[in-house]
Structure formats: C-alpha cells, structure tokens
Design a protein around this motif. Structure first.
Motif, mmCIF file in Angstrom:
data_model
loop_
_atom_site.group_PDB
_atom_site.id
_atom_site.type_symbol
_atom_site.label_atom_id
_atom_site.label_comp_id
_atom_site.label_asym_id
_atom_site.label_seq_id
_atom_site.Cartn_x
_atom_site.Cartn_y
_atom_site.Cartn_z
ATOM 1 N N GLY A 107 0.795 -1.218 0.000
ATOM 2 C CA GLY A 107 0.000 0.000 0.000
ATOM 3 C C GLY A 107 0.832 1.274 0.000
ATOM 4 O O GLY A 107 0.288 2.365 -0.084
ATOM 5 N N HIS A 108 2.160 1.130 0.102
ATOM 6 C CA HIS A 108 3.039 2.298 0.077
ATOM 7 C C HIS A 108 3.176 2.830 -1.341
ATOM 8 O O HIS A 108 3.315 2.054 -2.294
ATOM 9 C CB HIS A 108 4.429 1.951 0.620
ATOM 10 C CG HIS A 108 4.446 1.711 2.088
ATOM 11 N ND1 HIS A 108 4.401 0.450 2.637
ATOM 12 C CD2 HIS A 108 4.502 2.576 3.124
ATOM 13 C CE1 HIS A 108 4.429 0.537 3.944
ATOM 14 N NE2 HIS A 108 4.482 1.830 4.274
ATOM 15 N N LEU A 109 3.147 4.137 -1.455
ATOM 16 C CA LEU A 109 3.388 4.794 -2.732
ATOM 17 C C LEU A 109 4.857 5.194 -2.771
ATOM 18 O O LEU A 109 5.327 5.948 -1.907
ATOM 19 C CB LEU A 109 2.500 6.032 -2.883
ATOM 20 C CG LEU A 109 2.680 6.841 -4.160
ATOM 21 C CD1 LEU A 109 2.328 6.004 -5.387
ATOM 22 C CD2 LEU A 109 1.836 8.105 -4.103
ATOM 23 N N VAL A 110 5.600 4.675 -3.741
ATOM 24 C CA VAL A 110 7.025 4.970 -3.880
ATOM 25 C C VAL A 110 7.192 5.913 -5.067
ATOM 26 O O VAL A 110 6.796 5.590 -6.182
ATOM 27 C CB VAL A 110 7.848 3.680 -4.093
ATOM 28 C CG1 VAL A 110 9.315 4.005 -4.287
ATOM 29 C CG2 VAL A 110 7.646 2.735 -2.917
ATOM 30 N N VAL A 111 7.764 7.090 -4.789
ATOM 31 C CA VAL A 111 7.941 8.117 -5.807
ATOM 32 C C VAL A 111 9.430 8.407 -5.954
ATOM 33 O O VAL A 111 10.114 8.702 -4.971
ATOM 34 C CB VAL A 111 7.188 9.415 -5.426
ATOM 35 C CG1 VAL A 111 7.418 10.496 -6.464
ATOM 36 C CG2 VAL A 111 5.707 9.135 -5.246
ATOM 37 N N ASP A 112 9.931 8.315 -7.186
ATOM 38 C CA ASP A 112 11.321 8.679 -7.490
ATOM 39 C C ASP A 112 11.302 10.020 -8.209
ATOM 40 O O ASP A 112 10.602 10.187 -9.218
ATOM 41 C CB ASP A 112 11.982 7.628 -8.387
ATOM 42 C CG ASP A 112 12.201 6.314 -7.659
ATOM 43 O OD1 ASP A 112 12.625 6.357 -6.486
ATOM 44 O OD2 ASP A 112 11.953 5.262 -8.267
ATOM 45 N N LEU A 113 12.073 10.961 -7.671
ATOM 46 C CA LEU A 113 12.133 12.288 -8.273
ATOM 47 C C LEU A 113 13.155 12.328 -9.403
ATOM 48 O O LEU A 113 14.123 11.558 -9.419
ATOM 49 C CB LEU A 113 12.520 13.327 -7.218
ATOM 50 C CG LEU A 113 11.547 13.522 -6.067
ATOM 51 C CD1 LEU A 113 12.115 14.502 -5.055
ATOM 52 C CD2 LEU A 113 10.198 13.991 -6.569
ATOM 53 N N LEU A 114 12.959 13.263 -10.314
ATOM 54 C CA LEU A 114 13.943 13.520 -11.359
ATOM 55 C C LEU A 114 15.234 13.998 -10.702
ATOM 56 O O LEU A 114 15.200 14.635 -9.640
ATOM 57 C CB LEU A 114 13.432 14.602 -12.309
ATOM 58 C CG LEU A 114 12.245 14.228 -13.178
ATOM 59 C CD1 LEU A 114 11.641 15.480 -13.808
ATOM 60 C CD2 LEU A 114 12.678 13.249 -14.253
ATOM 61 N N PRO A 115 16.391 13.700 -11.290
ATOM 62 C CA PRO A 115 17.654 14.157 -10.693
ATOM 63 C C PRO A 115 17.675 15.665 -10.420
ATOM 64 O O PRO A 115 18.201 16.105 -9.401
ATOM 65 C CB PRO A 115 18.702 13.771 -11.733
ATOM 66 C CG PRO A 115 18.097 12.591 -12.439
ATOM 67 C CD PRO A 115 16.616 12.886 -12.481
ATOM 68 N N SER A 116 17.073 16.450 -11.296
ATOM 69 C CA SER A 116 17.076 17.903 -11.114
ATOM 70 C C SER A 116 16.222 18.352 -9.932
ATOM 71 O O SER A 116 16.370 19.476 -9.449
ATOM 72 C CB SER A 116 16.583 18.582 -12.392
ATOM 73 O OG SER A 116 15.269 18.154 -12.696
ATOM 74 N N ALA A 117 15.344 17.491 -9.437
ATOM 75 C CA ALA A 117 14.465 17.839 -8.325
ATOM 76 C C ALA A 117 14.970 17.303 -6.991
ATOM 77 O O ALA A 117 14.383 17.591 -5.950
ATOM 78 C CB ALA A 117 13.058 17.315 -8.591
ATOM 79 N N ARG A 118 16.036 16.527 -7.020
ATOM 80 C CA ARG A 118 16.573 15.949 -5.782
ATOM 81 C C ARG A 118 17.450 16.959 -5.060
ATOM 82 O O ARG A 118 18.124 17.768 -5.670
ATOM 83 C CB ARG A 118 17.402 14.705 -6.103
ATOM 84 C CG ARG A 118 16.567 13.606 -6.695
ATOM 85 C CD ARG A 118 17.406 12.411 -7.058
ATOM 86 N NE ARG A 118 16.608 11.493 -7.858
ATOM 87 C CZ ARG A 118 17.091 10.667 -8.751
ATOM 88 N NH1 ARG A 118 18.381 10.619 -8.974
ATOM 89 N NH2 ARG A 118 16.292 9.887 -9.430
ATOM 90 N N GLY A 119 17.451 16.887 -3.756
ATOM 91 C CA GLY A 119 18.272 17.776 -2.947
ATOM 92 C C GLY A 119 19.739 17.369 -2.980
ATOM 93 O O GLY A 119 20.083 16.242 -3.340
ATOM 94 N N ALA A 120 20.592 18.298 -2.609
ATOM 95 C CA ALA A 120 22.024 18.028 -2.533
ATOM 96 C C ALA A 120 22.313 17.112 -1.341
ATOM 97 O O ALA A 120 21.685 17.226 -0.288
ATOM 98 C CB ALA A 120 22.795 19.330 -2.387
#
Length: 57
Positions: free
Chosen positions: A19-32
């Motif tokens: 039931g967990h929603l796993v979301v992968d962000l675009l590299p440009s949206a990821r934090g340092a």
C-alpha cells in the motif's frame, strides 16, 4: 509530497503491494547530499588557493 514541488518533478511512481506509494524524483528535483556539498567545498578551496596565489604575485 516531500522534496518535490509537484508532479512535474516525478520520474516514476509505483504502488507497492503493502500500500506504500514509492515516488522517485527527477535528478534535477533531488536535494544536494552531504557528498555533493563536500565536493563543492573542495572545489571552492582549490579556487581560493589559485586566486590567492595569483594575487600574491
């Protein structure tokens, strides 16, 4: 949504059997990361050293 501003930042998403929603962000949206900051600090130190050597002449 954590660490993203909207759906345009999403690279992929999946709903797990648990039931967990796993979301992968675009590299440009990821934090340092700490490693990213460490690399930047080392590069800045090198630039400062070069500038210091240039202006000491």
């Amino acid at each position: 949504m954590q660490n993203g501003d909207g759906v345009d930042d999403v690279e992929s998403a999946s709903l797990e059997p648990s039931g967990h929603l796993v979301v992968d962000l675009l590299p440009s949206a990821r934090g340092a990361t700490h490693a990213d900051l460490g690399r930047i600090e080392r590069r800045l130190a090198g630039i400062e050293q070069l500038l210091g050597a240039h202006f000491e002449r």
